[in-house]
Design a protein around this motif. Structure first.
Motif, short mmCIF file in Angstrom:
data_model
loop_
_atom_site.label_atom_id
_atom_site.label_comp_id
_atom_site.label_asym_id
_atom_site.label_seq_id
_atom_site.Cartn_x
_atom_site.Cartn_y
_atom_site.Cartn_z
N PHE A 1 0.82 -1.20 0.00
CA PHE A 1 0.00 0.00 0.00
C PHE A 1 0.86 1.26 0.00
O PHE A 1 0.42 2.32 -0.47
CB PHE A 1 -0.95 0.00 1.20
CG PHE A 1 -2.07 -0.99 1.08
CD1 PHE A 1 -3.21 -0.70 0.36
CD2 PHE A 1 -1.97 -2.24 1.68
CE1 PHE A 1 -4.24 -1.62 0.23
CE2 PHE A 1 -2.99 -3.17 1.57
CZ PHE A 1 -4.13 -2.85 0.84
N PHE A 2 2.08 1.15 0.53
CA PHE A 2 2.94 2.34 0.57
C PHE A 2 3.44 2.71 -0.82
O PHE A 2 3.87 3.84 -1.05
CB PHE A 2 4.13 2.12 1.51
CG PHE A 2 4.85 3.40 1.85
CD1 PHE A 2 4.29 4.30 2.76
CD2 PHE A 2 6.05 3.74 1.26
CE1 PHE A 2 4.92 5.49 3.07
CE2 PHE A 2 6.70 4.93 1.57
CZ PHE A 2 6.13 5.80 2.47
N TYR A 3 3.37 1.78 -1.77
CA TYR A 3 3.79 2.08 -3.13
C TYR A 3 2.85 3.09 -3.79
O TYR A 3 3.16 3.62 -4.86
CB TYR A 3 3.87 0.81 -3.97
CG TYR A 3 4.86 -0.20 -3.42
CD1 TYR A 3 5.98 0.21 -2.72
CD2 TYR A 3 4.65 -1.57 -3.58
CE1 TYR A 3 6.88 -0.70 -2.20
CE2 TYR A 3 5.54 -2.49 -3.06
CZ TYR A 3 6.66 -2.06 -2.37
OH TYR A 3 7.54 -2.97 -1.86
N ALA A 4 1.72 3.37 -3.14
CA ALA A 4 0.83 4.42 -3.64
C ALA A 4 1.52 5.78 -3.61
O ALA A 4 1.06 6.73 -4.27
CB ALA A 4 -0.45 4.46 -2.81
N ALA A 5 2.61 5.90 -2.85
CA ALA A 5 3.36 7.16 -2.82
C ALA A 5 3.81 7.55 -4.23
O ALA A 5 3.91 8.75 -4.54
CB ALA A 5 4.58 7.02 -1.90
N LEU A 6 4.07 6.55 -5.08
CA LEU A 6 4.47 6.85 -6.45
C LEU A 6 3.34 7.56 -7.21
O LEU A 6 3.56 8.53 -7.93
CB LEU A 6 4.86 5.55 -7.16
CG LEU A 6 5.30 5.68 -8.62
CD1 LEU A 6 6.53 6.56 -8.74
CD2 LEU A 6 5.58 4.29 -9.20
N ALA A 7 2.11 7.07 -7.02
CA ALA A 7 0.95 7.69 -7.68
C ALA A 7 0.72 9.10 -7.13
O ALA A 7 0.43 10.04 -7.90
CB ALA A 7 -0.28 6.83 -7.48
N PHE A 8 0.83 9.25 -5.82
CA PHE A 8 0.64 10.57 -5.22
C PHE A 8 1.71 11.55 -5.72
O PHE A 8 1.42 12.72 -6.01
CB PHE A 8 0.68 10.48 -3.70
CG PHE A 8 -0.57 9.93 -3.08
CD1 PHE A 8 -1.78 10.60 -3.19
CD2 PHE A 8 -0.55 8.72 -2.39
CE1 PHE A 8 -2.94 10.09 -2.62
CE2 PHE A 8 -1.70 8.20 -1.82
CZ PHE A 8 -2.90 8.89 -1.93
N ALA A 9 2.96 11.08 -5.80
CA ALA A 9 4.05 11.95 -6.26
C ALA A 9 3.81 12.41 -7.69
O ALA A 9 3.99 13.59 -8.03
CB ALA A 9 5.39 11.22 -6.16
N ALA A 10 3.40 11.48 -8.56
CA ALA A 10 3.12 11.84 -9.95
C ALA A 10 1.95 12.81 -10.04
O ALA A 10 1.97 13.77 -10.83
CB ALA A 10 2.81 10.58 -10.76
#
Length: 296
Positions: free
Chosen positions: A248-257
């Motif tokens: 779930f922490f990999y969502a940081a990539l989507a938030f960053a983009a």
């Protein structure tokens, strides 16, 4: 002293907390980029940006400590100093990288830190690495190399900074693993931010310039967002298995983009998507394998 009660498992809440942590963490790099590129006034040096991160995070945890009045015990200062030094280095390098490359690239490369931590666990923790772990590590580093864009005239400087940040944060994981087995989470967070603030203050003195009021607000935002991210993630780890929480922490990539597109109108290109995809695939394989290993 009464043992710390173990909370009941709550995967849904753990997932929500981890998504919140990823949004907060991506927010810190967004604000760091704004400060480092001059969007809020004269560009601030990464050393000064990381100082703001530790200053306001410490103030947040110190305020909580005055309210909660926690007890402290078994403080291992050597581990704390080692962890805080590497953490400060990783944060500073990450903030520097954010000024040069898209946030999605910097965030994707930062996902290498668990792989680096896994490799460092061989000499420092005596752990054995099987073929699945070695394969994941090789795949993750291949993704990082894609993001450095080696076909260009020169390697992407920001990507190199982000790679160094991932290595530093991977080393930090070794100290965190040792600390979590002997000290409580709040004690670790408070001491980490106190030591980090001391290191960051000494470093920032050499590059200090008086921030504008918008810059002070952004620095405060970085510190409070980071403190919120740490708090959410640690509590998520207490409510569910690490193998469940980590993806779930990999969502940081989507938030960053998303943040980069909305604020700076920067969209990931094909190389960004490819490199990020390779790193996330490697991380996903590692998480899946770790989950399977714990079940057997």
């Amino acid at each position: 002293m009464q043992p710390t009660p173990v909370p009941a498992s709550n995967p849904a809440l753990a997932a929500a907390l981890t998504l919140a942590a990823s949004a907060f963490a991506a927010g810190t790099t967004l604000l760091a980029k704004a400060l480092g590129t001059g969007a809020l006034g004269p560009a601030l040096h990464p050393l000064q940006i990381s100082h703001g991160r530790f200053l306001f995070a410490f103030l947040g945890f110190a305020t909580a400590a005055m309210i909660l009045r926690p007890t402290f015990s078994r403080i291992h200062w050597g581990l704390h100093i080692g962890r805080s030094t590497l953490g400060w280095g990783g944060v500073t390098l990450m903030f520097a990288a954010a000024a040069f490359i898209p946030l999605s690239d910097a965030t994707a490369i930062s996902f290498l830190n668990p792989v680096v931590g896994m490799l460092l666990a061989i000499p420092f923790l005596g752990e054995k690495i099987g073929p699945w772990r070695w394969g994941s590590a090789a795949l993750a580093f291949a993704g990082a190399m894609i993001l450095t864009r080696p076909g260009a005239d020169a390697l992407e400087f920001g990507a190199i900074l982000a790679l160094c940040a991932a290595v530093s944060m991977g080393g930090e994981l070794i100290f965190i693993k040792k600390l979590t087995g002997r000290e409580r989470p709040f004690q670790i967070l408070l001491i980490n931010n106190a030591i980090g603030l001391a290191i960051a203050t000494a470093a920032a003195l050499f590059v200090w310039q008086t921030p504008t009021w918008p810059q002070w607000a952004a620095l405060a935002g970085i510190g409070l967002l980071m403190a919120s991210a740490q708090t959410c993630f640690i509590n998520a780890m207490r409510l569910a298995d690490a193998s469940f929480v980590a993806p779930f922490f990999y969502a940081a990539l989507a938030f960053a983009a998303l943040y980069d597109a909305l604020v700076f109108s920067v969209l990931p290109d094909a190389i960004s998507w490819l490199g990020a995809g390779v790193i996330l695939t490697a991380a996903g394989i590692l998480v899946w394998r770790e989950g399977r290993s714990k079940q057997t």
